[in-house]
Design a protein around this motif. Structure first.
Motif, mmCIF file in Angstrom:
data_model
loop_
_atom_site.group_PDB
_atom_site.id
_atom_site.type_symbol
_atom_site.label_atom_id
_atom_site.label_comp_id
_atom_site.label_asym_id
_atom_site.label_seq_id
_atom_site.Cartn_x
_atom_site.Cartn_y
_atom_site.Cartn_z
ATOM 1 N N UNK A 102 -7.027 0.624 -1.408
ATOM 2 C CA UNK A 102 -6.329 -0.658 -1.518
ATOM 3 C C UNK A 102 -5.024 -0.616 -0.737
ATOM 4 N N UNK A 103 -4.800 -1.627 0.077
ATOM 5 C CA UNK A 103 -3.544 -1.724 0.821
ATOM 6 C C UNK A 103 -2.358 -1.801 -0.126
ATOM 7 N N UNK A 104 -1.434 -0.860 0.014
ATOM 8 C CA UNK A 104 -0.154 -0.920 -0.680
ATOM 9 C C UNK A 104 0.941 -1.291 0.317
ATOM 10 N N UNK A 105 0.939 -0.617 1.458
ATOM 11 C CA UNK A 105 1.819 -0.994 2.571
ATOM 12 C C UNK A 105 0.904 -1.226 3.763
ATOM 13 N N UNK A 106 0.851 -2.483 4.200
ATOM 14 C CA UNK A 106 -0.154 -2.862 5.176
ATOM 15 C C UNK A 106 0.337 -2.700 6.610
ATOM 16 N N UNK A 144 -13.577 2.591 -11.630
ATOM 17 C CA UNK A 144 -13.463 2.597 -10.167
ATOM 18 C C UNK A 144 -12.230 3.392 -9.762
ATOM 19 N N UNK A 145 -12.400 4.332 -8.875
ATOM 20 C CA UNK A 145 -11.344 5.265 -8.476
ATOM 21 C C UNK A 145 -10.409 4.598 -7.475
ATOM 22 N N UNK A 146 -9.085 4.543 -7.773
ATOM 23 C CA UNK A 146 -8.143 3.821 -6.907
ATOM 24 C C UNK A 146 -7.373 4.716 -5.935
ATOM 25 N N UNK A 147 -7.407 4.362 -4.675
ATOM 26 C CA UNK A 147 -6.697 5.078 -3.610
ATOM 27 C C UNK A 147 -5.725 4.104 -2.954
ATOM 28 N N UNK A 148 -4.476 4.511 -2.791
ATOM 29 C CA UNK A 148 -3.449 3.642 -2.209
ATOM 30 C C UNK A 148 -3.314 3.919 -0.721
ATOM 31 N N UNK A 149 -3.498 2.915 0.098
ATOM 32 C CA UNK A 149 -3.320 3.050 1.552
ATOM 33 C C UNK A 149 -1.885 2.676 1.918
ATOM 34 N N UNK A 150 -1.203 3.603 2.562
ATOM 35 C CA UNK A 150 0.177 3.392 3.002
ATOM 36 C C UNK A 150 0.236 3.587 4.516
ATOM 37 N N UNK A 151 0.438 2.498 5.239
ATOM 38 C CA UNK A 151 0.590 2.583 6.694
ATOM 39 C C UNK A 151 2.004 3.061 6.988
ATOM 40 N N UNK A 199 5.674 7.836 -3.988
ATOM 41 C CA UNK A 199 5.959 8.356 -5.332
ATOM 42 C C UNK A 199 5.891 7.243 -6.380
ATOM 43 N N UNK A 200 6.448 6.097 -6.048
ATOM 44 C CA UNK A 200 6.423 4.994 -7.001
ATOM 45 C C UNK A 200 4.996 4.519 -7.251
ATOM 46 N N UNK A 201 4.196 4.526 -6.194
ATOM 47 C CA UNK A 201 2.801 4.117 -6.326
ATOM 48 C C UNK A 201 2.032 5.122 -7.186
ATOM 49 N N UNK A 202 2.344 6.407 -6.996
ATOM 50 C CA UNK A 202 1.697 7.441 -7.803
ATOM 51 C C UNK A 202 2.017 7.250 -9.283
ATOM 52 N N UNK A 203 3.252 6.891 -9.576
ATOM 53 C CA UNK A 203 3.650 6.682 -10.961
ATOM 54 C C UNK A 203 2.927 5.485 -11.582
ATOM 55 N N UNK A 204 2.507 4.532 -10.753
ATOM 56 C CA UNK A 204 1.798 3.364 -11.257
ATOM 57 C C UNK A 204 0.394 3.716 -11.730
ATOM 58 N N UNK A 205 -0.185 4.787 -11.172
ATOM 59 C CA UNK A 205 -1.523 5.179 -11.600
ATOM 60 C C UNK A 205 -2.520 5.394 -10.491
ATOM 61 N N UNK A 208 -4.622 8.716 -5.494
ATOM 62 C CA UNK A 208 -4.522 9.339 -4.167
ATOM 63 C C UNK A 208 -3.667 8.458 -3.275
ATOM 64 N N UNK A 209 -2.860 9.110 -2.434
ATOM 65 C CA UNK A 209 -2.079 8.402 -1.426
ATOM 66 C C UNK A 209 -2.723 8.674 -0.075
ATOM 67 N N UNK A 210 -3.199 7.622 0.542
ATOM 68 C CA UNK A 210 -3.821 7.759 1.859
ATOM 69 C C UNK A 210 -2.852 7.215 2.914
ATOM 70 N N UNK A 211 -2.302 8.122 3.722
ATOM 71 C CA UNK A 211 -1.386 7.726 4.787
ATOM 72 C C UNK A 211 -2.178 7.375 6.036
ATOM 73 N N UNK A 212 -1.912 6.195 6.577
ATOM 74 C CA UNK A 212 -2.581 5.741 7.800
ATOM 75 C C UNK A 212 -1.534 5.542 8.902
ATOM 76 N N UNK A 213 -1.983 5.473 10.133
ATOM 77 C CA UNK A 213 -1.093 5.379 11.301
ATOM 78 C C UNK A 213 -0.030 6.476 11.247
ATOM 79 N N UNK A 214 -0.503 7.683 11.020
ATOM 80 C CA UNK A 214 0.376 8.848 11.024
ATOM 81 C C UNK A 214 0.378 9.371 12.455
#
Length: 404
Positions: A102-106, A144-151, A199-205, A208-214
Protein backbone atom coordinates in the motif's frame (compact mmCIF):
# COMPACT_ATOMS: atom_id res chain seq x y z
CA UNK A 1 5.91 23.63 3.45
CA UNK A 2 6.62 27.00 5.09
CA UNK A 3 9.92 27.94 6.68
CA UNK A 4 8.47 27.67 10.18
CA UNK A 5 7.11 24.17 9.53
CA UNK A 6 10.34 23.15 7.84
CA UNK A 7 12.29 24.35 10.87
CA UNK A 8 9.91 22.36 13.06
CA UNK A 9 10.47 19.27 10.93
CA UNK A 10 14.23 19.52 11.23
CA UNK A 11 14.01 20.15 14.98
CA UNK A 12 11.77 17.10 15.46
CA UNK A 13 14.09 14.87 13.44
CA UNK A 14 17.13 16.04 15.40
CA UNK A 15 15.27 15.44 18.65
CA UNK A 16 14.29 11.95 17.56
CA UNK A 17 17.89 11.13 16.66
CA UNK A 18 19.09 12.47 20.02
CA UNK A 19 16.55 10.39 21.93
CA UNK A 20 17.53 7.34 19.88
CA UNK A 21 21.19 7.85 20.77
CA UNK A 22 20.30 8.13 24.47
CA UNK A 23 18.35 4.90 24.26
CA UNK A 24 21.29 3.15 22.65
CA UNK A 25 23.51 4.19 25.58
CA UNK A 26 20.89 3.02 28.06
CA UNK A 27 20.59 -0.32 26.27
CA UNK A 28 24.35 -0.80 26.36
CA UNK A 29 24.37 -0.18 30.12
CA UNK A 30 21.53 -2.65 30.54
CA UNK A 31 23.43 -5.24 28.50
CA UNK A 32 26.47 -4.82 30.78
CA UNK A 33 24.27 -5.43 33.84
CA UNK A 34 22.75 -8.54 32.29
CA UNK A 35 26.21 -9.84 31.44
CA UNK A 36 27.30 -9.48 35.07
CA UNK A 37 24.26 -11.47 36.21
CA UNK A 38 24.94 -14.22 33.68
CA UNK A 39 28.57 -14.50 34.69
CA UNK A 40 27.40 -15.61 38.12
CA UNK A 41 25.60 -18.61 36.58
CA UNK A 42 27.98 -19.46 33.74
CA UNK A 43 31.73 -19.07 33.57
CA UNK A 44 31.97 -20.59 30.09
CA UNK A 45 29.71 -18.57 27.79
CA UNK A 46 29.65 -14.79 27.92
CA UNK A 47 26.38 -12.94 27.47
CA UNK A 48 25.58 -12.28 23.82
CA UNK A 49 23.38 -9.40 22.68
CA UNK A 50 20.67 -10.73 20.34
CA UNK A 51 20.90 -9.67 16.71
CA UNK A 52 17.68 -7.69 17.11
CA UNK A 53 17.24 -6.49 20.68
CA UNK A 54 13.96 -4.74 21.45
CA UNK A 55 14.98 -1.73 23.49
CA UNK A 56 11.44 -0.47 23.50
CA UNK A 57 8.14 -2.04 22.59
CA UNK A 58 5.64 -0.76 20.05
CA UNK A 59 2.26 -2.41 20.27
CA UNK A 60 -0.17 -1.34 17.59
CA UNK A 61 -2.74 -3.72 19.04
CA UNK A 62 -2.83 -5.54 15.70
CA UNK A 63 -1.72 -9.09 15.01
CA UNK A 64 -0.56 -10.27 11.60
CA UNK A 65 1.05 -13.55 10.63
CA UNK A 66 3.59 -13.84 7.81
CA UNK A 67 1.93 -15.88 5.05
CA UNK A 68 3.24 -19.21 3.81
CA UNK A 69 4.65 -17.18 0.91
CA UNK A 70 3.82 -13.54 0.19
CA UNK A 71 1.68 -13.26 -2.95
CA UNK A 72 0.66 -9.63 -3.14
CA UNK A 73 -0.78 -6.80 -5.18
CA UNK A 74 0.01 -3.10 -5.40
CA UNK A 75 -2.61 -0.75 -3.92
CA UNK A 76 -2.60 3.04 -4.35
CA UNK A 77 -3.70 5.43 -1.63
CA UNK A 78 -6.83 6.22 -3.62
CA UNK A 79 -7.73 2.55 -3.83
CA UNK A 80 -6.94 1.88 -0.17
CA UNK A 81 -9.14 4.76 0.91
CA UNK A 82 -11.91 4.34 -1.64
CA UNK A 83 -14.58 2.00 -2.96
CA UNK A 84 -12.05 -0.16 -4.84
CA UNK A 85 -10.65 -1.38 -1.51
CA UNK A 86 -13.58 -3.75 -0.95
CA UNK A 87 -13.12 -5.24 -4.43
CA UNK A 88 -9.41 -5.77 -3.85
CA UNK A 89 -10.06 -7.47 -0.52
CA UNK A 90 -12.57 -9.75 -2.26
CA UNK A 91 -9.97 -10.55 -4.93
CA UNK A 92 -7.52 -11.63 -2.26
CA UNK A 93 -10.08 -13.61 -0.28
CA UNK A 94 -11.27 -15.43 -3.41
CA UNK A 95 -7.77 -16.41 -4.58
CA UNK A 96 -4.38 -17.56 -3.35
CA UNK A 97 -3.28 -13.94 -2.92
CA UNK A 98 -2.65 -12.83 0.66
CA UNK A 99 -0.87 -9.45 0.80
CA UNK A 100 -1.13 -5.78 -0.14
CA UNK A 101 1.66 -3.30 -0.87
CA UNK A 102 0.00 0.00 0.00
CA UNK A 103 1.29 3.44 -0.93
CA UNK A 104 2.28 5.38 2.18
CA UNK A 105 4.55 7.89 0.44
CA UNK A 106 3.76 7.95 -3.24
CA UNK A 107 5.70 8.81 -6.37
CA UNK A 108 5.39 12.60 -6.08
CA UNK A 109 6.35 12.70 -2.40
CA UNK A 110 2.88 13.04 -0.89
CA UNK A 111 1.90 10.90 2.09
CA UNK A 112 -1.41 9.14 1.56
CA UNK A 113 -2.95 10.05 4.90
CA UNK A 114 -2.97 13.11 7.15
CA UNK A 115 -0.74 13.84 10.13
CA UNK A 116 -1.41 16.17 13.03
CA UNK A 117 -0.63 19.86 12.48
CA UNK A 118 2.48 19.70 14.64
CA UNK A 119 3.94 16.80 12.64
CA UNK A 120 6.89 17.45 10.31
CA UNK A 121 4.83 15.64 7.66
CA UNK A 122 1.65 17.70 8.08
CA UNK A 123 2.08 19.63 4.83
CA UNK A 124 2.73 16.55 2.70
CA UNK A 125 -0.17 14.51 4.05
CA UNK A 126 -3.30 13.94 1.97
CA UNK A 127 -6.70 12.48 2.71
CA UNK A 128 -6.46 9.55 0.29
CA UNK A 129 -6.68 7.14 3.23
CA UNK A 130 -9.02 8.83 5.68
CA UNK A 131 -8.40 6.45 8.58
CA UNK A 132 -5.23 4.35 8.20
CA UNK A 133 -5.72 2.67 11.60
CA UNK A 134 -9.20 1.53 10.57
CA UNK A 135 -7.79 0.28 7.26
CA UNK A 136 -5.12 -1.78 9.02
CA UNK A 137 -7.69 -3.17 11.44
CA UNK A 138 -9.76 -4.31 8.47
CA UNK A 139 -6.72 -6.04 6.96
CA UNK A 140 -6.08 -7.77 10.28
CA UNK A 141 -9.66 -9.04 10.35
CA UNK A 142 -9.36 -10.28 6.77
CA UNK A 143 -5.98 -11.93 7.36
CA UNK A 144 -4.25 -9.80 4.72
CA UNK A 145 -0.57 -9.00 5.23
CA UNK A 146 0.16 -5.23 5.00
CA UNK A 147 3.34 -3.82 3.42
CA UNK A 148 4.00 -0.07 3.35
CA UNK A 149 5.51 1.35 0.15
CA UNK A 150 7.69 4.41 0.75
CA UNK A 151 9.09 6.15 -2.32
CA UNK A 152 12.40 7.64 -1.25
CA UNK A 153 14.49 9.68 -3.68
CA UNK A 154 11.87 10.52 -6.31
CA UNK A 155 10.18 13.33 -4.44
CA UNK A 156 8.96 16.39 -6.34
CA UNK A 157 7.34 17.87 -3.23
CA UNK A 158 10.49 17.89 -1.11
CA UNK A 159 12.66 18.95 -4.04
CA UNK A 160 10.44 21.97 -4.65
CA UNK A 161 10.48 23.04 -1.00
CA UNK A 162 14.16 22.26 -0.48
CA UNK A 163 16.13 22.71 -3.73
CA UNK A 164 19.33 22.38 -1.67
CA UNK A 165 18.43 18.71 -1.15
CA UNK A 166 17.84 18.18 -4.85
CA UNK A 167 19.61 18.54 -8.20
CA UNK A 168 19.48 21.95 -9.85
CA UNK A 169 20.35 23.40 -13.24
CA UNK A 170 20.60 27.11 -13.96
CA UNK A 171 19.17 27.83 -10.54
CA UNK A 172 16.07 25.68 -11.03
CA UNK A 173 15.22 22.23 -9.73
CA UNK A 174 16.01 19.73 -12.47
CA UNK A 175 13.20 17.46 -13.64
CA UNK A 176 13.23 14.47 -15.97
CA UNK A 177 11.20 14.13 -19.16
CA UNK A 178 8.08 13.38 -17.15
CA UNK A 179 8.44 16.50 -15.03
CA UNK A 180 9.52 14.50 -11.98
CA UNK A 181 12.14 15.76 -9.54
CA UNK A 182 14.50 13.78 -7.35
CA UNK A 183 16.23 14.49 -4.07
CA UNK A 184 19.83 13.46 -3.58
CA UNK A 185 20.86 10.12 -2.05
CA UNK A 186 24.03 11.92 -0.92
CA UNK A 187 22.03 14.01 1.58
CA UNK A 188 21.54 12.33 4.95
CA UNK A 189 18.83 14.80 5.84
CA UNK A 190 16.79 13.11 3.10
CA UNK A 191 17.60 9.73 4.62
CA UNK A 192 16.27 10.81 8.02
CA UNK A 193 13.14 12.35 6.48
CA UNK A 194 12.15 8.98 5.01
CA UNK A 195 13.36 6.73 7.82
CA UNK A 196 11.49 8.66 10.51
CA UNK A 197 8.33 8.30 8.42
CA UNK A 198 9.00 4.56 8.14
CA UNK A 199 9.26 4.32 11.94
CA UNK A 200 5.89 5.99 12.41
CA UNK A 201 4.34 3.67 9.85
CA UNK A 202 5.84 0.66 11.62
CA UNK A 203 4.27 1.80 14.87
CA UNK A 204 0.88 1.93 13.14
CA UNK A 205 1.03 -1.80 12.43
CA UNK A 206 2.51 -2.24 8.95
CA UNK A 207 4.61 -5.41 8.94
CA UNK A 208 7.14 -4.40 6.31
CA UNK A 209 8.62 -1.20 4.93
CA UNK A 210 9.22 -1.41 1.22
CA UNK A 211 11.51 1.37 -0.02
CA UNK A 212 11.10 2.23 -3.70
CA UNK A 213 13.11 4.57 -5.96
CA UNK A 214 16.20 3.89 -3.89
CA UNK A 215 18.41 5.35 -6.57
CA UNK A 216 19.58 8.34 -8.54
CA UNK A 217 17.56 9.45 -11.60
CA UNK A 218 17.86 7.24 -14.65
CA UNK A 219 20.71 8.25 -16.94
CA UNK A 220 22.36 10.28 -14.18
CA UNK A 221 25.81 9.36 -15.50
CA UNK A 222 25.08 11.59 -18.52
CA UNK A 223 23.99 14.53 -16.34
CA UNK A 224 26.29 14.30 -13.35
CA UNK A 225 28.64 17.02 -14.60
CA UNK A 226 25.90 19.38 -15.76
CA UNK A 227 23.75 19.41 -12.61
CA UNK A 228 24.52 21.17 -9.35
CA UNK A 229 24.18 19.21 -6.11
CA UNK A 230 25.81 18.78 -2.74
CA UNK A 231 27.67 15.50 -2.27
CA UNK A 232 27.74 15.91 1.49
CA UNK A 233 29.98 13.39 3.25
CA UNK A 234 30.78 11.75 -0.08
CA UNK A 235 32.42 14.81 -1.67
CA UNK A 236 35.98 14.06 -0.57
CA UNK A 237 35.98 10.31 -1.05
CA UNK A 238 38.71 9.10 -3.37
CA UNK A 239 36.50 7.20 -5.78
CA UNK A 240 34.82 7.91 -9.10
CA UNK A 241 31.24 9.08 -9.51
CA UNK A 242 29.85 5.59 -10.11
CA UNK A 243 31.38 4.22 -6.91
CA UNK A 244 30.21 7.25 -4.91
CA UNK A 245 26.65 6.78 -6.11
CA UNK A 246 26.70 3.06 -5.32
CA UNK A 247 28.11 3.74 -1.87
CA UNK A 248 25.50 6.42 -1.09
CA UNK A 249 22.58 4.20 -2.11
CA UNK A 250 23.96 1.16 -0.31
CA UNK A 251 24.72 3.20 2.81
CA UNK A 252 21.15 4.47 2.91
CA UNK A 253 19.75 0.95 2.75
CA UNK A 254 22.10 -0.30 5.48
CA UNK A 255 21.35 2.71 7.68
CA UNK A 256 17.59 2.36 7.21
CA UNK A 257 17.68 -1.30 8.20
CA UNK A 258 19.75 -0.51 11.28
CA UNK A 259 17.45 2.33 12.32
CA UNK A 260 14.41 0.05 11.93
CA UNK A 261 16.01 -2.89 13.71
CA UNK A 262 14.17 -2.11 16.96
CA UNK A 263 10.84 -2.23 15.17
CA UNK A 264 9.27 -5.57 14.41
CA UNK A 265 9.25 -5.01 10.64
CA UNK A 266 11.05 -6.40 7.63
CA UNK A 267 12.87 -4.03 5.30
CA UNK A 268 12.62 -4.51 1.55
CA UNK A 269 13.84 -2.60 -1.48
CA UNK A 270 12.53 -2.43 -5.04
CA UNK A 271 15.31 -2.61 -7.62
CA UNK A 272 15.66 -2.67 -11.39
CA UNK A 273 15.82 -6.23 -12.66
CA UNK A 274 18.74 -5.57 -14.94
CA UNK A 275 20.83 -4.59 -11.90
CA UNK A 276 21.16 -8.31 -11.13
CA UNK A 277 22.71 -8.93 -14.53
CA UNK A 278 25.58 -6.43 -14.25
CA UNK A 279 28.16 -5.53 -11.62
CA UNK A 280 26.47 -2.23 -10.85
CA UNK A 281 24.24 0.23 -12.66
CA UNK A 282 26.56 3.15 -13.52
CA UNK A 283 24.06 6.00 -13.29
CA UNK A 284 21.46 5.13 -10.71
CA UNK A 285 23.81 3.75 -8.04
CA UNK A 286 22.22 0.32 -7.62
CA UNK A 287 24.46 -2.66 -6.91
CA UNK A 288 22.20 -5.69 -6.61
CA UNK A 289 24.46 -7.75 -4.35
CA UNK A 290 25.25 -4.88 -1.98
CA UNK A 291 21.62 -3.87 -1.60
CA UNK A 292 20.51 -7.50 -1.21
CA UNK A 293 23.08 -7.92 1.55
CA UNK A 294 21.33 -5.23 3.60
CA UNK A 295 17.63 -6.10 3.32
CA UNK A 296 15.23 -8.81 4.42
CA UNK A 297 13.48 -8.90 1.05
CA UNK A 298 14.66 -7.92 -2.44
CA UNK A 299 12.00 -7.11 -5.03
CA UNK A 300 13.30 -6.92 -8.57
CA UNK A 301 11.00 -5.25 -11.07
CA UNK A 302 11.10 -7.79 -13.88
CA UNK A 303 8.14 -6.71 -16.03
CA UNK A 304 8.72 -8.29 -19.47
CA UNK A 305 7.66 -5.06 -21.18
CA UNK A 306 10.50 -3.15 -19.54
CA UNK A 307 13.32 -5.19 -21.05
CA UNK A 308 14.94 -4.56 -24.39
CA UNK A 309 16.36 -7.52 -26.31
CA UNK A 310 17.84 -9.52 -23.44
CA UNK A 311 18.74 -13.14 -22.68
CA UNK A 312 18.57 -13.78 -26.42
CA UNK A 313 14.89 -12.79 -26.48
CA UNK A 314 14.06 -10.27 -29.19
CA UNK A 315 10.68 -9.17 -27.79
CA UNK A 316 10.53 -10.03 -24.06
CA UNK A 317 6.99 -8.66 -23.64
CA UNK A 318 5.76 -11.38 -25.97
CA UNK A 319 7.57 -14.15 -24.09
CA UNK A 320 6.86 -13.59 -20.38
CA UNK A 321 7.62 -17.17 -19.32
CA UNK A 322 11.00 -17.28 -21.03
CA UNK A 323 12.03 -13.80 -19.85
CA UNK A 324 11.17 -14.47 -16.20
CA UNK A 325 12.74 -17.92 -16.27
CA UNK A 326 16.03 -16.62 -17.68
CA UNK A 327 16.07 -13.75 -15.20
CA UNK A 328 15.37 -16.06 -12.25
CA UNK A 329 18.40 -18.20 -13.11
CA UNK A 330 20.65 -15.15 -13.01
CA UNK A 331 19.20 -13.80 -9.78
CA UNK A 332 19.47 -17.19 -8.07
CA UNK A 333 23.14 -17.34 -8.93
CA UNK A 334 23.76 -13.87 -7.51
CA UNK A 335 21.82 -14.50 -4.30
CA UNK A 336 23.43 -17.91 -3.80
CA UNK A 337 26.79 -16.17 -3.59
CA UNK A 338 25.69 -14.20 -0.52
CA UNK A 339 26.28 -15.54 2.97
CA UNK A 340 22.80 -14.60 4.18
CA UNK A 341 20.62 -13.86 1.14
CA UNK A 342 17.27 -12.08 1.51
CA UNK A 343 13.93 -13.44 0.39
CA UNK A 344 13.41 -12.94 -3.34
CA UNK A 345 10.01 -11.43 -4.10
CA UNK A 346 9.94 -10.01 -7.66
CA UNK A 347 7.41 -7.62 -9.12
CA UNK A 348 5.65 -9.12 -12.14
CA UNK A 349 3.43 -7.63 -14.82
CA UNK A 350 -0.36 -7.47 -15.05
CA UNK A 351 -0.67 -4.55 -17.45
CA UNK A 352 -0.34 -3.86 -21.15
CA UNK A 353 2.45 -1.96 -22.91
CA UNK A 354 0.99 -0.19 -25.96
CA UNK A 355 4.16 1.90 -26.36
CA UNK A 356 5.85 -1.24 -27.67
CA UNK A 357 3.29 -1.77 -30.43
CA UNK A 358 2.82 1.68 -31.98
CA UNK A 359 -0.28 2.30 -29.94
CA UNK A 360 -1.65 -1.19 -30.36
CA UNK A 361 -1.29 -3.64 -27.54
CA UNK A 362 -0.56 -7.19 -26.53
CA UNK A 363 -3.22 -8.35 -24.13
CA UNK A 364 -1.83 -9.29 -20.74
CA UNK A 365 -4.28 -11.66 -19.15
CA UNK A 366 -4.60 -14.94 -17.31
CA UNK A 367 -2.13 -16.84 -19.48
CA UNK A 368 0.62 -14.20 -19.29
CA UNK A 369 0.32 -13.63 -15.54
CA UNK A 370 0.34 -17.34 -14.81
CA UNK A 371 3.33 -17.84 -17.11
CA UNK A 372 5.41 -15.41 -15.04
CA UNK A 373 4.44 -17.05 -11.75
CA UNK A 374 5.12 -20.52 -13.15
CA UNK A 375 8.59 -19.44 -14.30
CA UNK A 376 9.40 -18.08 -10.84
CA UNK A 377 8.08 -21.15 -9.03
CA UNK A 378 9.98 -23.55 -11.28
CA UNK A 379 13.16 -21.72 -10.32
CA UNK A 380 12.46 -21.95 -6.59
CA UNK A 381 11.10 -18.41 -6.15
CA UNK A 382 7.82 -18.74 -4.28
CA UNK A 383 6.99 -15.10 -3.50
CA UNK A 384 5.89 -12.37 -5.91
CA UNK A 385 4.10 -9.03 -6.17
CA UNK A 386 1.83 -7.99 -9.04
CA UNK A 387 1.91 -4.49 -10.48
CA UNK A 388 -0.95 -2.69 -12.13
CA UNK A 389 -0.82 1.08 -11.61
CA UNK A 390 -4.63 1.35 -11.72
CA UNK A 391 -5.09 -1.66 -9.42
CA UNK A 392 -7.22 -3.42 -12.04
CA UNK A 393 -6.11 -7.04 -11.87
CA UNK A 394 -6.88 -9.92 -14.22
CA UNK A 395 -9.67 -12.22 -13.07
CA UNK A 396 -9.56 -16.00 -12.69
CA UNK A 397 -5.77 -16.21 -12.41
CA UNK A 398 -4.29 -19.28 -10.74
CA UNK A 399 -1.65 -17.73 -8.46
CA UNK A 400 -0.22 -21.14 -7.52
CA UNK A 401 -0.05 -22.73 -10.99
CA UNK A 402 2.24 -25.57 -9.95
CA UNK A 403 -0.13 -26.79 -7.25
CA UNK A 404 -2.44 -29.60 -8.29
Amino acid sequence: MGKRQLKTMITVLLLLMTVSAQRVVAAEEEAKTMKNHQQSTSSVEAYKIPERISRFSYNSGLNFEYPDHVRGIYVTGNSAGGERFDRLIKLINDTELNSMVIDVKEDHGNITFEFAEDSPYADVGTNYIGDPEKMLKRLEEEGIYPIARVVVFKDSVLAKERPDLSFTQNGEVWTNGKGEAFVSPFKKEVWDYNIELAKQVAEMGFQEIQFDYVRFPEGFERRAKDLEYDQGDYADLEMNGVKKRVKAVTDFVAHAREELSDYDVDVSVDIFGYSATIEEAPGIGQNFSKIADNVDVISSMIYPSHWTSYFGIDNPDEEPYKLVSEYAKVENEVLDSLEDPPVSRPWIQDFEAPWLYSGKTKQYGKEEVEAQIKALNENGIEEFLIWNSGNSYTENVDYTPLNE
